[in-house]
Design a protein around this motif. Structure first.
Motif, PDB file in Angstrom:
ATOM      1  N   LEU A 248      17.756   3.805   3.915  1.00 26.78           N
ATOM      2  CA  LEU A 248      16.952   5.039   3.922  1.00 26.78           C
ATOM      3  C   LEU A 248      16.077   5.126   2.666  1.00 26.78           C
ATOM      4  O   LEU A 248      14.902   5.493   2.750  1.00 26.78           O
ATOM      5  N   VAL A 249      16.656   4.785   1.511  1.00 30.24           N
ATOM      6  CA  VAL A 249      15.892   4.816   0.261  1.00 30.24           C
ATOM      7  C   VAL A 249      14.783   3.762   0.286  1.00 30.24           C
ATOM      8  O   VAL A 249      13.659   4.016  -0.162  1.00 30.24           O
ATOM      9  N   ALA A 250      15.077   2.585   0.814  1.00 30.31           N
ATOM     10  CA  ALA A 250      14.059   1.530   0.911  1.00 30.31           C
ATOM     11  C   ALA A 250      12.905   1.964   1.812  1.00 30.31           C
ATOM     12  O   ALA A 250      11.733   1.723   1.491  1.00 30.31           O
ATOM     13  N   LEU A 251      13.205   2.609   2.930  1.00 28.98           N
ATOM     14  CA  LEU A 251      12.151   3.107   3.828  1.00 28.98           C
ATOM     15  C   LEU A 251      11.316   4.176   3.136  1.00 28.98           C
ATOM     16  O   LEU A 251      10.083   4.208   3.280  1.00 28.98           O
ATOM     17  N   ALA A 252      11.992   5.058   2.367  1.00 30.55           N
ATOM     18  CA  ALA A 252      11.260   6.098   1.636  1.00 30.55           C
ATOM     19  C   ALA A 252      10.341   5.479   0.583  1.00 30.55           C
ATOM     20  O   ALA A 252       9.198   5.923   0.404  1.00 30.55           O
ATOM     21  N   LEU A 253      10.822   4.461  -0.119  1.00 32.18           N
ATOM     22  CA  LEU A 253       9.999   3.782  -1.124  1.00 32.18           C
ATOM     23  C   LEU A 253       8.791   3.106  -0.487  1.00 32.18           C
ATOM     24  O   LEU A 253       7.681   3.136  -1.036  1.00 32.18           O
ATOM     25  N   ALA A 254       9.009   2.472   0.663  1.00 31.85           N
ATOM     26  CA  ALA A 254       7.917   1.764   1.340  1.00 31.85           C
ATOM     27  C   ALA A 254       6.831   2.731   1.809  1.00 31.85           C
ATOM     28  O   ALA A 254       5.641   2.376   1.850  1.00 31.85           O
TER      29      ALA A 254
ATOM     30  N   GLY B 211       3.527   6.959  -7.516  1.00 34.22           N
ATOM     31  CA  GLY B 211       4.736   6.975  -8.331  1.00 34.22           C
ATOM     32  C   GLY B 211       5.818   6.024  -7.864  1.00 34.22           C
ATOM     33  O   GLY B 211       6.986   6.212  -8.189  1.00 34.22           O
ATOM     34  N   ARG B 212       5.420   5.004  -7.102  1.00 37.00           N
ATOM     35  CA  ARG B 212       6.432   4.091  -6.559  1.00 37.00           C
ATOM     36  C   ARG B 212       7.121   3.299  -7.669  1.00 37.00           C
ATOM     37  O   ARG B 212       8.324   3.080  -7.620  1.00 37.00           O
TER      38      ARG B 212
ATOM     39  N   ALA C  43      12.386  -4.992  -0.841  1.00 39.86           N
ATOM     40  CA  ALA C  43      11.660  -6.257  -1.005  1.00 39.86           C
ATOM     41  C   ALA C  43      11.377  -6.909   0.351  1.00 39.86           C
ATOM     42  O   ALA C  43      10.293  -7.475   0.567  1.00 39.86           O
ATOM     43  N   ARG C  44      12.329  -6.811   1.270  1.00 44.20           N
ATOM     44  CA  ARG C  44      12.125  -7.389   2.610  1.00 44.20           C
ATOM     45  C   ARG C  44      11.093  -6.592   3.399  1.00 44.20           C
ATOM     46  O   ARG C  44      10.276  -7.173   4.128  1.00 44.20           O
ATOM     47  N   LEU C  45      11.110  -5.281   3.246  1.00 45.34           N
ATOM     48  CA  LEU C  45      10.132  -4.439   3.949  1.00 45.34           C
ATOM     49  C   LEU C  45       8.711  -4.780   3.531  1.00 45.34           C
ATOM     50  O   LEU C  45       7.789  -4.770   4.358  1.00 45.34           O
TER      51      LEU C  45
ATOM     52  N   ARG D  78      14.050  -1.693  16.927  1.00 49.44           N
ATOM     53  CA  ARG D  78      13.701  -2.958  17.577  1.00 49.44           C
ATOM     54  C   ARG D  78      12.817  -3.879  16.726  1.00 49.44           C
ATOM     55  O   ARG D  78      12.661  -5.045  17.057  1.00 49.44           O
ATOM     56  N   VAL D  79      12.253  -3.319  15.638  1.00 49.52           N
ATOM     57  CA  VAL D  79      11.393  -4.144  14.786  1.00 49.52           C
ATOM     58  C   VAL D  79      11.962  -4.226  13.368  1.00 49.52           C
ATOM     59  O   VAL D  79      12.294  -5.304  12.870  1.00 49.52           O
ATOM     60  N   THR D  80      12.067  -3.066  12.717  1.00 49.43           N
ATOM     61  CA  THR D  80      12.460  -3.048  11.302  1.00 49.43           C
ATOM     62  C   THR D  80      13.880  -3.553  11.099  1.00 49.43           C
ATOM     63  O   THR D  80      14.125  -4.436  10.261  1.00 49.43           O
ATOM     64  N   LEU D  81      14.830  -2.987  11.836  1.00 48.97           N
ATOM     65  CA  LEU D  81      16.236  -3.338  11.626  1.00 48.97           C
ATOM     66  C   LEU D  81      16.534  -4.813  11.892  1.00 48.97           C
ATOM     67  O   LEU D  81      17.217  -5.461  11.082  1.00 48.97           O
ATOM     68  N   PRO D  82      16.036  -5.401  13.000  1.00 48.32           N
ATOM     69  CA  PRO D  82      16.272  -6.847  13.190  1.00 48.32           C
ATOM     70  C   PRO D  82      15.682  -7.722  12.082  1.00 48.32           C
ATOM     71  O   PRO D  82      16.275  -8.737  11.714  1.00 48.32           O
ATOM     72  N   LEU D  83      14.530  -7.314  11.548  1.00 55.86           N
ATOM     73  CA  LEU D  83      13.921  -8.098  10.472  1.00 55.86           C
ATOM     74  C   LEU D  83      14.646  -7.905   9.139  1.00 55.86           C
ATOM     75  O   LEU D  83      14.591  -8.766   8.263  1.00 55.86           O
ATOM     76  N   LEU D  84      15.325  -6.775   8.999  1.00 56.13           N
ATOM     77  CA  LEU D  84      16.111  -6.522   7.798  1.00 56.13           C
ATOM     78  C   LEU D  84      17.489  -7.175   7.858  1.00 56.13           C
ATOM     79  O   LEU D  84      18.156  -7.310   6.824  1.00 56.13           O
ATOM     80  N   ARG D  85      17.933  -7.551   9.045  1.00 56.90           N
ATOM     81  CA  ARG D  85      19.317  -7.994   9.242  1.00 56.90           C
ATOM     82  C   ARG D  85      19.762  -9.110   8.290  1.00 56.90           C
ATOM     83  O   ARG D  85      20.837  -8.993   7.686  1.00 56.90           O
TER      84      ARG D  85
END
Length: 212
Positions: free
Chosen positions: A19-25, A30-31, A104-106, A130-137
């Motif tokens: 969740l924090v990674a998605l918020a940062l992306a 101020g990132r 970093a992966r995002l 179907r996109v983000t989670l499989p690529l983060l796996r």
């Protein structure tokens, strides 16, 4: 106790880290500052973190009870509250590790993939599942591997916060081994616990490597 601590800590760190990674992306301004503050918690030594949370959990002057409306909860002295308090401390300290890896992966996921999903009519939830989670796996598996190994042999935080108490509520295998070796001087028993911890860590590492 070791199993509950490990499963709860790693599960919370995984969910909050993503969740924090998605918020940062998604953050536009101020990132860098947000990332610096996030890494500050992870870079802090475990003993220092434990002492800070010892003050935060103080039943009278602690910030946690103040935020809860002035409740007088004895977080570190009540058996039913001590383990959740230790788990939350560990999550606060090590969640940034998972978040930074996921972030970093995002950054490495091409925007064209999301554009194609949008053209196909995928909503936010479908895109995430179907996109983000499989690529983060693959990255998440590595993060879970390291965090599980750390949690199984965690010692610093619970020893400083509670010393394994109250009434053994936070006494994990490593704390139990320390007591047997250095307090009771049962060297054979303490060494046997150390071997068990080593076997558990090896078994978990083998399972995760097979999954990878």
């Amino acid at each position: 106790t070791t199993a509950v601590f490990t499963v709860a800590s790693v599960a919370l760190e995984l969910v909050l880290g993503v969740l924090v990674a998605l918020a940062l992306a998604r953050q536009r301004r101020g990132r860098r500052h947000a990332l610096s503050l996030l890494l500050l918690a992870w870079a802090m030594p475990a003993v220092v973190t434990a002492k800070i949370f010892e003050w935060l959990y103080h039943p009278i002057g602690g910030l946690v009870n103040f935020v809860l409306g002035g409740a007088a909860l004895n977080w570190l002295g009540e058996p039913r509250l001590a383990l959740p308090a230790v788990i939350l401390t560990d999550v606060w300290r090590t969640m940034p590790f998972v978040a930074v890896l996921a972030y970093a992966r995002l950054l490495g996921i091409p925007a064209e993939i999301y554009e194609a999903a949008q053209v196909d009519g995928a909503g936010r939830l479908a895109t995430f599942m179907r996109v983000t989670l499989p690529l983060l796996r693959p990255v998440l598996l590595i993060a879970v591997l390291f965090r599980t190994l750390d949690a199984l042999r965690a010692f610093d935080i619970m020893y400083v916060l509670t010393g394994g108490g109250p009434a053994g509520a936070t006494e994990t295998l490593t704390v139990h081994a320390y007591r047997a070796l250095f307090q009771v001087l049962e060297f054979g028993f303490g060494s046997a616990i150390g071997v068990i911890v080593f076997a558990l860590v090896m078994a978990v590492a083998w399972i995760y490597l097979r999954l990878l």
